[in-house]
Design an enzyme around this catalytic site. Structure first.
Site, short mmCIF file in Angstrom:
data_model
loop_
_atom_site.label_atom_id
_atom_site.label_comp_id
_atom_site.label_asym_id
_atom_site.label_seq_id
_atom_site.Cartn_x
_atom_site.Cartn_y
_atom_site.Cartn_z
N ASP A 212 -46.55 -43.23 -73.00
CA ASP A 212 -48.21 -43.66 -72.95
C ASP A 212 -48.74 -42.92 -71.50
O ASP A 212 -48.33 -43.50 -69.87
CB ASP A 212 -48.58 -45.27 -72.02
CG ASP A 212 -50.04 -45.75 -72.08
OD1 ASP A 212 -50.60 -44.59 -71.54
OD2 ASP A 212 -50.48 -47.16 -71.55
N HIS A 298 -56.92 -44.14 -81.09
CA HIS A 298 -56.58 -44.18 -79.42
C HIS A 298 -56.18 -42.14 -79.48
O HIS A 298 -57.53 -42.21 -78.67
CB HIS A 298 -55.86 -45.03 -78.84
CG HIS A 298 -56.05 -44.77 -78.05
ND1 HIS A 298 -56.87 -45.43 -77.16
CD2 HIS A 298 -55.19 -44.01 -76.20
CE1 HIS A 298 -56.34 -45.60 -75.86
NE2 HIS A 298 -55.68 -44.12 -75.40
#
Lengths: 387, 171
Positions: A212, A298
């Site tokens: 991330d 995403h």
């Protein structure tokens, strides 16, 4: 209380200087007339500089954010007093010393990568002057389920370190020193692992298991500076508390999980690439003509090429929140950008509309703060605005 | 000698970073032979809620990066009618507070900490009670004839009150 400190005590904070080891050695010869101790790697981060040090610093292992509400009697002059004493606390704690008047100074330890960052909510600018151009509140999003206890705030202190005791101790001092001026409205603490098994820095993972933050501009590049800093050396910080539904996420197969993000869980590489930092191939298609990185993945939706080049600088802290045996898991999402409305909001709106991850995530808290520029010895945080 | 001056010049920023809020660091950096004392982490104990609100103490850390011992010789503040440098000392088996004869020494290349239970700056005849969150001006004078004008925060502290209360100062 006069005592001859060891050379380590006297010079133990030198590592933040550019040529830390060399400087320490020279200083020891000059002042101690003895042999210089072998320099050890220092994790001390200088609190001084054009920018507050915590913004560009590597993600700390432990972090806590505390938002405050200004007491009604706190005027601009009082706010200045608070910021001066907080600045002195930041300097002492960053150097591994107890804050002035510290009730438990032994809990402050050096070499822990400690940073403390101060931010201003909208109320500060009602008291003290015009808002920075890049600072804006966020409108409510369709998927938001905001809870009052994680939302808003007039002031922020964000503390990070590679030692949880240092973080908790520092927050205790900041809250205590704020008592005549401001009261906490929320606290969020979390953790991040930005170090790989070999000791080298890595991007780190959220609790879904995703790497991330891969798309971030690299600290020290012109791209980073243009993304993060405003003309004064300040920035803005968006804090979003994102609850993750691990139970339903865990019901997915790995390939379903990877399709939602558009990246491989193993390395964080795009589904079209091999290595984490490979560029996304947004045009690539499978044998049936479907995009390899799905339209609602995403990684596609948040990619700067899909957002007119708009970028943000993302950090995060994983959190768990326990009530008895019930555990809530999530991410304290942190985004730094020069301009909230110009950089962050369009991205947020796009993700809110169609991001595949929305099925397993719910934003339950939201706040925006202006992060004023850094300060120098003798100065204080917010001096330009409040002074 | 040239080499020594150079190393001291290098050492100074190191100590500045160590001790934080040094006063006028640029001016001091120019005085390489006698860099003067650096002051950090100053605070004053609040008097609100204390039995006697006419006196309190200031605490701080002093660093002497130079090669000669220096002394804090006196302090003044417009909020106090009288300011003295005090130490805690054993007298007849009891810990008492007394004026520190000759001032507070800051040894060359070392730190001195003025802290609760130890040496401190005693502020007496306060003109009004001091609340946490207040600030007050404090001027320090050193044996090298330098002065430091500080703005010092007032903080709450649960120190045993008798430390800073009228044990009459021995003459």
């Amino acid at each position: 209380m006069t005592g001859k400190p060891s050379r380590r005590q006297l010079f133990g904070y030198a590592g933040a200087a550019a040529a830390g080891a060399a400087v320490t050695a020279a200083a020891a010869v000059a002042l101690d007339d003895g042999q210089a101790a072998p320099p050890s790697a220092s994790r001390t981060i200088s609190p001084y500089g054009a920018h507050q040090a915590g913004v560009a610093a590597a993600s700390p292992k432990f972090g806590e954010l505390v938002a405050f509400r200004l007491l009604t009697e706190t005027d601009k002059a009082a706010l200045g007093r608070l910021l001066r004493l907080w600045s002195a606390d930041v300097v002492a704690l960053s150097n591994g010393r107890g804050a002035p008047g510290d009730v438990a100074p032994e809990l402050a330890v050096g070499n822990a990568g400690f940073t403390a960052t101060v931010g201003f909510g909208g109320r500060v600018f009602e008291l003290a002057g015009p808002r920075p151009g890049g600072f804006d509140e966020l409108p409510g999003m369709r998927h938001d389920r905001l809870q009052k206890e994680w939302t808003g705030g007039d002031l922020l202190v964000q503390v990070g370190a590679d030692d949880a005791v240092s973080v908790v101790h520092a927050v205790r001092q900041f809250v205590r020193d704020a008592r005549p001026f401001a009261a906490p409205v929320w606290r969020q603490s979390g953790f991040w692992n930005g170090t790989g098994a070999d000791g080298q820095p890595v991007t780190g993972r959220n609790l879904f298991g995703q790497v991330d933050g891969t798309g971030n501009p690299r600290v020290g590049t012109p791209e980073f500076d243009a993304t993060v800093w405003d003309a004064d050396g300040g920035t803005t910080l968006v804090v979003r508390r994102i609850r993750m539904n691990l139970e339903t996420w865990d019901e997915l197969t790995r390939s379903e999980q990877e399709r939602a993000v558009g990246r491989k869980l193993s390395t964080g590489a795009p589904l079209t690439g091999v290595n984490e930092h490979d560029e996304l191939d947004l045009e690539a298609r499978d044998a049936d003509g479907r995009p390899l990185i799905a339209a609602n993945a995403h990684a596609r939706l948040s990619h700067h090429s899909e957002n007119d080049g708009r970028r943000i600088f993302r950090k995060g802290l994983n959190y768990v929140h326990d009530a008895g045996t019930a555990r809530e898991s999530g991410l304290i999402f942190l985004s730094y950008q020069a301009d909230v409305a110009g950089q962050f909001l369009p991205l947020l709106a796009r993700l809110d509309a169609v991001d595949a991850l929305n099925e397993w995530t719910t934003t339950i808290g939201s706040a925006v703060f202006a992060i004023p520029p850094g300060f120098r010895p003798g100065g204080w945080i917010g001096e330009k605005l409040i002074g | 000698m040239k080499l020594l001056a150079a190393t001291v010049a290098v050492a100074l920023p190191v100590l500045l970073s160590a001790c934080g809020s040094a006063e006028k660091p640029v001016a001091q950096a120019n005085q390489i032979s006698t860099p003067g004392v650096l002051v950090a982490d100053a605070w004053v104990r609040a008097t609100v809620g204390a039995k006697d609100t006419t006196m309190t103490a200031a605490f701080l850390s002093l660093t002497n990066p130079g090669s000669t011992d220096l002394k804090l010789t006196s302090a003044t503040s417009p909020v106090a009618g009288l300011v003295e440098l005090h130490e805690m000392a054993m007298k007849d088996g009891k810990m008492v507070m007394q004026q520190k004869a000759g001032g507070v020494t800051v040894p060359a290349g070392s730190h001195t900490h003025l802290s609760p239970g130890g040496d401190h700056i005693m502020l007496m005849k306060l003109k009004s009670p001091l609340k946490p969150g207040d600030e007050l001006p404090l001027t320090l004078k050193f044996s090298d004839n330098t002065t430091h004008d500080l703005t010092v925060p007032v903080k709450a502290f649960a120190e045993e009150e008798e430390h800073y209360h009228p044990t009459p100062t021995p003459k």
